[in-house]
Design a protein around this motif. Structure first.
Motif, PDB file in Angstrom:
ATOM      1  N   UNK A  78       0.839  -1.196   0.000  1.00 13.83           N
ATOM      2  CA  UNK A  78       0.000   0.000   0.000  1.00 13.83           C
ATOM      3  C   UNK A  78       0.878   1.251   0.000  1.00 13.83           C
ATOM      4  N   UNK A  79       0.533   2.204  -0.877  1.00 12.55           N
ATOM      5  CA  UNK A  79       1.277   3.458  -0.988  1.00 12.55           C
ATOM      6  C   UNK A  79       0.293   4.624  -0.961  1.00 12.55           C
ATOM      7  N   UNK A  80       0.685   5.694  -0.304  1.00 11.04           N
ATOM      8  CA  UNK A  80      -0.153   6.893  -0.305  1.00 11.04           C
ATOM      9  C   UNK A  80       0.226   7.775  -1.487  1.00 11.04           C
ATOM     10  N   UNK A  81      -0.754   8.072  -2.336  1.00  9.96           N
ATOM     11  CA  UNK A  81      -0.522   8.897  -3.516  1.00  9.96           C
ATOM     12  C   UNK A  81      -0.165  10.320  -3.090  1.00  9.96           C
ATOM     13  N   UNK A  82       0.859  10.881  -3.731  1.00 11.21           N
ATOM     14  CA  UNK A  82       1.325  12.219  -3.376  1.00 11.21           C
ATOM     15  C   UNK A  82       0.596  13.276  -4.206  1.00 11.21           C
ATOM     16  N   UNK A  83       0.025  14.294  -3.551  1.00 10.03           N
ATOM     17  CA  UNK A  83      -0.659  15.363  -4.303  1.00 10.03           C
ATOM     18  C   UNK A  83       0.318  16.121  -5.192  1.00 10.03           C
ATOM     19  N   UNK A  84      -0.115  16.425  -6.400  1.00  9.04           N
ATOM     20  CA  UNK A  84       0.681  17.238  -7.314  1.00  9.04           C
ATOM     21  C   UNK A  84       0.057  18.627  -7.332  1.00  9.04           C
ATOM     22  N   UNK A  85       0.499  19.450  -6.378  1.00 12.06           N
ATOM     23  CA  UNK A  85      -0.110  20.763  -6.165  1.00 12.06           C
ATOM     24  C   UNK A  85       0.041  21.631  -7.408  1.00 12.06           C
ATOM     25  N   UNK A  86      -1.016  22.368  -7.703  1.00 13.16           N
ATOM     26  CA  UNK A  86      -1.028  23.219  -8.886  1.00 13.16           C
ATOM     27  C   UNK A  86      -1.832  22.636 -10.021  1.00 13.16           C
ATOM     28  N   UNK A  87      -2.166  21.341  -9.932  1.00 11.85           N
ATOM     29  CA  UNK A  87      -3.009  20.722 -10.953  1.00 11.85           C
ATOM     30  C   UNK A  87      -4.476  20.940 -10.591  1.00 11.85           C
ATOM     31  N   UNK A  89      -8.371  19.599 -12.034  1.00 14.76           N
ATOM     32  CA  UNK A  89      -8.532  19.126 -10.657  1.00 14.76           C
ATOM     33  C   UNK A  89      -7.250  18.487 -10.126  1.00 14.76           C
ATOM     34  N   UNK A  90      -7.179  18.357  -8.812  1.00 19.51           N
ATOM     35  CA  UNK A  90      -5.958  17.876  -8.175  1.00 19.51           C
ATOM     36  C   UNK A  90      -5.624  16.457  -8.624  1.00 19.51           C
ATOM     37  N   UNK A  91      -4.376  16.274  -9.039  1.00 22.61           N
ATOM     38  CA  UNK A  91      -3.887  14.945  -9.382  1.00 22.61           C
ATOM     39  C   UNK A  91      -2.932  14.454  -8.300  1.00 22.61           C
ATOM     40  N   UNK A  92      -2.908  13.155  -8.146  1.00 22.61           N
ATOM     41  CA  UNK A  92      -2.006  12.522  -7.189  1.00 22.61           C
ATOM     42  C   UNK A  92      -1.222  11.448  -7.921  1.00 22.61           C
ATOM     43  N   UNK A  93       0.029  11.260  -7.537  1.00 19.38           N
ATOM     44  CA  UNK A  93       0.858  10.290  -8.237  1.00 19.38           C
ATOM     45  C   UNK A  93       1.739   9.486  -7.298  1.00 19.38           C
ATOM     46  N   UNK A  94       2.149   8.323  -7.785  1.00 15.41           N
ATOM     47  CA  UNK A  94       3.115   7.492  -7.068  1.00 15.41           C
ATOM     48  C   UNK A  94       3.846   6.619  -8.079  1.00 15.41           C
ATOM     49  N   UNK A  95       5.152   6.497  -7.896  1.00 16.42           N
ATOM     50  CA  UNK A  95       5.966   5.667  -8.783  1.00 16.42           C
ATOM     51  C   UNK A  95       6.182   4.307  -8.126  1.00 16.42           C
ATOM     52  N   UNK A  96       5.759   3.256  -8.817  1.00 20.65           N
ATOM     53  CA  UNK A  96       5.914   1.890  -8.317  1.00 20.65           C
ATOM     54  C   UNK A  96       7.200   1.296  -8.882  1.00 20.65           C
ATOM     55  N   UNK A  97       7.980   0.667  -8.030  1.00 22.78           N
ATOM     56  CA  UNK A  97       9.131  -0.092  -8.503  1.00 22.78           C
ATOM     57  C   UNK A  97       8.714  -1.551  -8.634  1.00 22.78           C
ATOM     58  N   UNK A  98       8.741  -2.066  -9.863  1.00 19.87           N
ATOM     59  CA  UNK A  98       8.330  -3.442 -10.103  1.00 19.87           C
ATOM     60  C   UNK A  98       9.539  -4.270 -10.537  1.00 19.87           C
ATOM     61  N   UNK A  99       9.564  -5.554 -10.213  1.00 20.93           N
ATOM     62  CA  UNK A  99      10.685  -6.399 -10.640  1.00 20.93           C
ATOM     63  C   UNK A  99      10.567  -6.768 -12.113  1.00 20.93           C
ATOM     64  N   UNK A 100      11.712  -7.051 -12.730  1.00 17.80           N
ATOM     65  CA  UNK A 100      11.675  -7.534 -14.112  1.00 17.80           C
ATOM     66  C   UNK A 100      11.174  -8.969 -14.182  1.00 17.80           C
ATOM     67  N   UNK A 101      11.356  -9.722 -13.097  1.00 20.71           N
ATOM     68  CA  UNK A 101      10.881 -11.102 -13.029  1.00 20.71           C
ATOM     69  C   UNK A 101      10.081 -11.281 -11.736  1.00 20.71           C
ATOM     70  N   UNK A 102       9.008 -12.048 -11.829  1.00 20.60           N
ATOM     71  CA  UNK A 102       8.214 -12.358 -10.643  1.00 20.60           C
ATOM     72  C   UNK A 102       8.239 -13.865 -10.422  1.00 20.60           C
ATOM     73  N   UNK A 103       8.903 -14.261  -9.341  1.00 21.70           N
ATOM     74  CA  UNK A 103       9.040 -15.682  -8.998  1.00 21.70           C
ATOM     75  C   UNK A 103       9.539 -16.488 -10.195  1.00 21.70           C
ATOM     76  N   UNK A 104      10.562 -15.931 -10.859  1.00 27.88           N
ATOM     77  CA  UNK A 104      11.219 -16.620 -11.960  1.00 27.88           C
ATOM     78  C   UNK A 104      10.601 -16.413 -13.327  1.00 27.88           C
ATOM     79  N   UNK A 105       9.432 -15.779 -13.384  1.00 33.40           N
ATOM     80  CA  UNK A 105       8.742 -15.580 -14.664  1.00 33.40           C
ATOM     81  C   UNK A 105       8.993 -14.168 -15.190  1.00 33.40           C
ATOM     82  N   UNK A 106       9.242 -14.048 -16.505  1.00 32.52           N
ATOM     83  CA  UNK A 106       9.489 -12.732 -17.088  1.00 32.52           C
ATOM     84  C   UNK A 106       8.205 -12.042 -17.547  1.00 32.52           C
TER      85      UNK A 106
END
Length: 252
Positions: A78-87, A89-106
């Motif tokens: 779970x991640x809290x979306x960060x407000x992008x002030x000045x937008x 209507x207000x937009x919120x964003x978050x950058x997810x770091x994902x693996x290139x492989x999940x449990x050995x699968x590409x």
């Protein structure tokens, strides 16, 4: 105490040397782990737009899963979306770091949903979203024969979060002594750079550098190349190939 013979001393020295060599090999394996080609992480930015007033915060819930299987929400992050002030209507964003492989699968699935928390204490849960994360092969052809490193500078979602992936020369095996997989551990190592350059410069032109990036299937990618060569003094010199300012585009 009886005096040791020369053969006994030699045997002891050999035993000590073997232990030292084994320890050094173990340390090296710990410092430079074996990886699958281009194994690592990619970064994906998720956004949320407030469609009504009174939203206090928005949580992004993420779970990874195998293809053709339902999501396991017990392993949700779970991640809290960060407000992008000045937008507006207000937009919120978050950058997810994902693996290139999940449990050995590409190839695997990225599941996520949003939870909006309101100032009056109520909350609203969005629908579930699912994206197929898959690899995309890419190559650079060096017709000049000048370059020893080719780095892909790329991003999803119109440069929302730029990242770098170094391509491998097709004549160097991944994980070998002069592979780009060793580069993070041998920064500034002239022996590494000269050895790598020696292999590459012996190859006929054009020379091909290849790599793999991961992202959501059918997502558009903007990219350019950072090209590195070695000058006469042994220093690394870089230049950019960005398609004359237009950059390049592909679809995963």
């Amino acid at each position: 105490m009886p005096k040791q013979t020369g053969s006994t001393e030699k045997a002891l020295i050999e035993q000590v040397q073997k232990k030292i060599s084994a320890a050094a090999a173990e340390d090296a394996s710990q410092e430079i782990p074996d990886t699958k080609p281009f194994e690592g992480h990619s970064y994906i930015k998720k956004t949320w737009t407030d469609t009504e007033d009174g939203v206090e915060r928005v949580l992004l819930n993420v779970a990874l899963g195998h293809m053709n299987r339902p999501p396991n929400w017990e392993k949700t992050e779970v991640y809290e979306m960060m407000p992008e002030w000045g937008t507006l209507p207000l937009q919120r964003g978050w950058v997810i770091r994902i693996p290139t492989h999940f449990e050995g699968e590409e190839k695997y699935l990225l599941h996520y949903f949003f939870v909006s928390h309101y100032k009056d204490g109520t909350e609203c849960i969005s629908q579930n979203y699912t994206e197929l994360i898959s690899p995309r092969f890419i190559q650079f052809v060096d017709h000049s024969g000048l370059y020893t490193h080719v780095k892909l500078h790329w991003s999803l979602d119109n440069w929302a979060y730029p990242q770098n992936t170094e391509l491998e020369f097709e004549g160097i095996e991944w994980g070998s002594e002069y592979s780009v997989s060793r580069a993070p551990y041998r920064q500034g190592d002239r022996l590494y750079e000269r050895g790598r350059a020696g292999i590459i410069m012996k190859a006929p032109t054009p020379r091909i550098f290849r790599g793999i990036i991961w992202g959501p299937h059918k997502e558009k990618v903007d990219y350019c190349f950072n090209l590195i060569t070695i000058d006469q003094t042994g220093k690394l010199v870089s230049k950019w190939d960005n398609n004359e300012g237009l950059n390049y585009k592909l679809t995963i």
